[in-house]
Design a protein around this motif. Structure first.
Motif, PDB file in Angstrom:
ATOM      1  N   SER A 261       0.846  -1.191   0.000  1.00  0.00           N
ATOM      2  CA  SER A 261       0.000   0.000   0.000  1.00  0.00           C
ATOM      3  C   SER A 261       0.882   1.242   0.000  1.00  0.00           C
ATOM      4  N   ASN A 262       0.335   2.308  -0.590  1.00  0.00           N
ATOM      5  CA  ASN A 262       1.013   3.591  -0.668  1.00  0.00           C
ATOM      6  C   ASN A 262       2.443   3.486  -1.234  1.00  0.00           C
TER       7      ASN A 262
ATOM      8  N   GLY B 147       1.770   9.508  -4.050  1.00  0.00           N
ATOM      9  CA  GLY B 147       0.430   9.268  -3.533  1.00  0.00           C
ATOM     10  C   GLY B 147      -0.621   9.552  -4.593  1.00  0.00           C
TER      11      GLY B 147
ATOM     12  N   ASP C 102      -4.548   4.101  -5.453  1.00  0.00           N
ATOM     13  CA  ASP C 102      -3.279   3.996  -4.734  1.00  0.00           C
ATOM     14  C   ASP C 102      -2.248   3.160  -5.476  1.00  0.00           C
TER      15      ASP C 102
END
Lengths: 113, 112
Positions: free
Chosen positions: A29-30, A52, A71
């Motif tokens: 994630s991210n 982001g 994302d």
């Protein structure tokens, strides 16, 4: 485990046509996301990077644009391709400063005719 | 402009020999990484060395970093035909953290 998908593998497009290359990352994630272009026999030129959603930095002025609608999705686009846009395009992700190793997709060979 | 520059541009050796590739860079870095690329494919990360490290090993790979000379070397010992590929160094500059800059690579050919 993390994986990165980039498609298509090859693309032949006429001059003046639009372009959309897509890259998605799974298992993290991210991520920081990158688009590179590689000329034959050369190193990688950083085109865009994103830290982001909606945050895109352009490294070189050009006929291309990038977007990050989600994302883990990074899209490279052009409204009208030029002959000079031909090349090998690579998408990559990294964990940023703490985990700087980059993991690459398999690349898209774009030929503009 | 290229931050990392590899030397030599091309290297051809026999299987079993060692291969040494060098990388020079211009500005202060947080880390330096080496990648491998088989023809027409994406890059594969090999090893990362941070600015406060001088040497790292991974299997048959040995990387050194000399920050005073702004240079790094990649040594592949007991090379195999499967090591044939292009090898790139990438630097993560202190003022540009998170954005690696790649050199033009060294093309290694290992003859069986």
């Amino acid at each position: 485990s993390q994986t990165i998908h980039q498609w298509p593998a090859t693309l032949v497009q006429p001059v003046g046509s639009p372009l959309s290359l897509e890259c998605t990352v799974e298992g993290t994630s991210n991520p920081n996301l990158y688009w590179y272009r590689q000329a034959a026999g050369r190193g990688l030129q950083l085109l865009f990077y994103s830290v982001g959603i909606g945050q895109i930095s352009s490294e070189v002025p050009q006929n291309l644009s990038a977007s990050r609608p989600q994302d883990r999705q990074f899209i490279l686009s052009s409204k009208k391709l030029l002959l000079s846009d031909s090349g090998f395009y690579l998408c990559a992700w990294s964990g940023g400063q703490l985990v700087p190793e980059a993991f690459f997709g398999q690349g898209t060979r774009l030929t503009v005719v | 402009s290229q931050q990392g520059e590899e030397d030599p541009q091309a290297l051809s050796i026999q299987e079993g020999e060692n291969a040494t590739m060098n990388c020079s860079y211009k500005t202060s870095i947080n880390n330096l990484q080496w990648y491998r690329q088989n023809s027409g494919r994406g890059l594969v990360h090999l090893i990362l060395i941070r600015s406060n490290e001088r040497e790292k090993h991974s299997g048959r790979l040995r990387v050194t970093l000399d920050t005073s000379k702004k240079s790094s070397s990649l040594l592949i010992t007991a090379s195999r035909a499967a090591d044939t590929a292009s090898y790139f160094c990438a630097t993560d500059a202190s003022t540009n953290a998170g954005k690696s800059t790649f050199g033009d690579g060294t093309t290694l050919t290992v003859k069986p």
